[in-house]
Design an enzyme around this catalytic site. Structure first.
Site, PDB file in Angstrom:
ATOM      1  N   GLU A  10      13.096  95.006 -89.335  1.00 56.35           N
ATOM      2  CA  GLU A  10      12.622  96.261 -88.741  1.00 56.35           C
ATOM      3  C   GLU A  10      12.588  96.157 -87.220  1.00 56.35           C
ATOM      4  O   GLU A  10      12.987  97.083 -86.514  1.00 56.35           O
ATOM      5  CB  GLU A  10      11.235  96.622 -89.283  1.00 56.35           C
ATOM      6  CG  GLU A  10      11.238  97.147 -90.706  1.00 56.35           C
ATOM      7  CD  GLU A  10      12.094  98.395 -90.872  1.00 56.35           C
ATOM      8  OE1 GLU A  10      12.035  99.294 -90.003  1.00 56.35           O
ATOM      9  OE2 GLU A  10      12.841  98.451 -91.864  1.00 56.35           O
TER      10      GLU A  10
ATOM     11  N   HIS B  88      17.874 104.252 -85.371  1.00 53.01           N
ATOM     12  CA  HIS B  88      17.248 103.106 -86.043  1.00 53.01           C
ATOM     13  C   HIS B  88      17.888 102.890 -87.416  1.00 53.01           C
ATOM     14  O   HIS B  88      18.214 101.756 -87.790  1.00 53.01           O
ATOM     15  CB  HIS B  88      15.746 103.370 -86.186  1.00 53.01           C
ATOM     16  CG  HIS B  88      15.032 102.413 -87.092  1.00 53.01           C
ATOM     17  ND1 HIS B  88      14.271 101.361 -86.611  1.00 53.01           N
ATOM     18  CD2 HIS B  88      14.937 102.348 -88.444  1.00 53.01           C
ATOM     19  CE1 HIS B  88      13.759 100.691 -87.640  1.00 53.01           C
ATOM     20  NE2 HIS B  88      14.147 101.279 -88.755  1.00 53.01           N
ATOM     21  N   GLU B  89      18.096 103.973 -88.164  1.00 49.95           N
ATOM     22  CA  GLU B  89      18.683 103.845 -89.497  1.00 49.95           C
ATOM     23  C   GLU B  89      20.139 103.386 -89.416  1.00 49.95           C
ATOM     24  O   GLU B  89      20.587 102.573 -90.242  1.00 49.95           O
ATOM     25  CB  GLU B  89      18.573 105.173 -90.253  1.00 49.95           C
ATOM     26  CG  GLU B  89      17.152 105.656 -90.491  1.00 49.95           C
ATOM     27  CD  GLU B  89      16.269 104.603 -91.165  1.00 49.95           C
ATOM     28  OE1 GLU B  89      16.803 103.759 -91.911  1.00 49.95           O
ATOM     29  OE2 GLU B  89      15.055 104.618 -90.930  1.00 49.95           O
TER      30      GLU B  89
ATOM     31  N   HIS C  32      20.258  99.678 -89.015  1.00 55.34           N
ATOM     32  CA  HIS C  32      20.125  98.972 -90.297  1.00 55.34           C
ATOM     33  C   HIS C  32      21.492  98.817 -90.966  1.00 55.34           C
ATOM     34  O   HIS C  32      21.825  97.749 -91.489  1.00 55.34           O
ATOM     35  CB  HIS C  32      19.193  99.732 -91.240  1.00 55.34           C
ATOM     36  CG  HIS C  32      17.741  99.398 -91.074  1.00 55.34           C
ATOM     37  ND1 HIS C  32      17.261  98.112 -91.090  1.00 55.34           N
ATOM     38  CD2 HIS C  32      16.653 100.209 -90.905  1.00 55.34           C
ATOM     39  CE1 HIS C  32      15.944  98.128 -90.935  1.00 55.34           C
ATOM     40  NE2 HIS C  32      15.551  99.375 -90.817  1.00 55.34           N
TER      41      HIS C  32
END
Length: 284
Positions: free
Chosen positions: A202, A131-132, A135
């Site tokens: 997100e 997930h990071e 980003h």
């Protein structure tokens, strides 16, 4: 695709809001001054944000020798995402959380708390770090900086209007009642749009991270566990620097009656629901 479109629409909305408020409160000159100041402030933040945030959290860089399992996990995920290897950091905090920073994929860093490594199993941790990385790959730091620039410029215009009185497009004094309403409502509207952009990013990072890891259900499980464990366990650095809460995979400061409108993060239940639906479509 929906979240990308939503982000584009919201970015257009906050830009349009800035143009309208600028004409109402500051005229052409006031609008350009506010934009120039906001761009300058956020340019500095964008360029040096990684160093500032990592210092705020007293993050310690690790490598294949000092944290072999964690470092190699991030390395493998970065290879799967076909992106440069970011710098990897650990934060000595009990609250489970993680964030990414850096102005582009070539100058990025990912960080996780020691509480995160303690609470999550390997599969869940892979989901969080993917997930990071999403980003970073999506250049969300740039998007959040642009939205912060516009929101900051709108707030400055409101302050200018409060000090100097509103001006119309010709530079003449505006209707005082309209000016007062705009001064109070404009920053509020800008904040709402900025938070909506953050929530859209997100969702997109959840989707992108699930694709990188290939395991949406793992990220869903991690989000549920983080929410459950983090309650009552403050993230001390975020308490000292609440402006950084939006960077976390889950906002440790969220709460309040209008949480959904002003939260930087979507409801965990909705994130989990989307990820499980994605897992089902992938046959996981």
């Amino acid at each position: 695709m929906f979240n990308l479109m939503k982000t584009a629409i919201l970015m257009a909305a906050i830009t349009a809001l800035f143009m309208v408020i600028g004409q109402l409160l500051g005229g052409q000159t006031g609008m350009m001054i506010a934009l120039a100041v906001a761009v300058g402030m956020n340019f500095y933040s964008y360029w040096f944000s990684d160093k500032m945030v990592l210092r705020m959290y007293n993050a310690q860089e690790v490598d294949a020798q000092s944290a072999p399992q964690f470092y190699r996990m991030v390395q493998e995920l970065a290879e799967r995402a076909q992106m440069p290897m970011p710098r990897v950091y650990l934060i000595n905090e009990q609250a489970p959380n993680a964030f990414a920073t850096g102005r582009n994929p070539e100058n990025a860093a990912v960080a996780a708390t020691t509480g995160m490594l303690r609470v999550l199993n390997e599969r869940e941790l892979r989901g969080v770090m993917a997930h990071e990385l999403a980003h970073v790959k999506n250049r969300d730091i740039l998007i959040s900086t642009i939205s912060a620039t516009m929101a900051g410029a709108i707030s400055m215009l409101a302050n200018f209007g409060m000090m100097l009185g509103g001006r119309d497009s010709e530079g003449r004094p505006a209707n005082p009642l309209v000016s007062i309403l705009v001064m109070f409502l404009a920053p509020l509207a800008a904040s709402v749009i900025q938070m909506a952009i953050s929530r859209a990013r997100e969702f997109e990072a959840d989707r992108g991270g699930a694709e990188i890891s290939g395991d949406p259900a793992a990220l869903a499980s991690a989000l549920q566990k983080i929410q459950r464990v983090a309650q009552g366990v403050p993230l001390e650095a975020t308490e000292r620097h609440p402006e950084t809460a939006q960077m976390m995979i889950m906002n440790p400061l969220s709460g309040g009656g209008l949480r959904g409108l002003f939260s930087t993060h979507p409801a965990t239940e909705e994130r989990v629901e989307r990820l499980l639906a994605m897992a089902q479509s992938m046959g996981r």
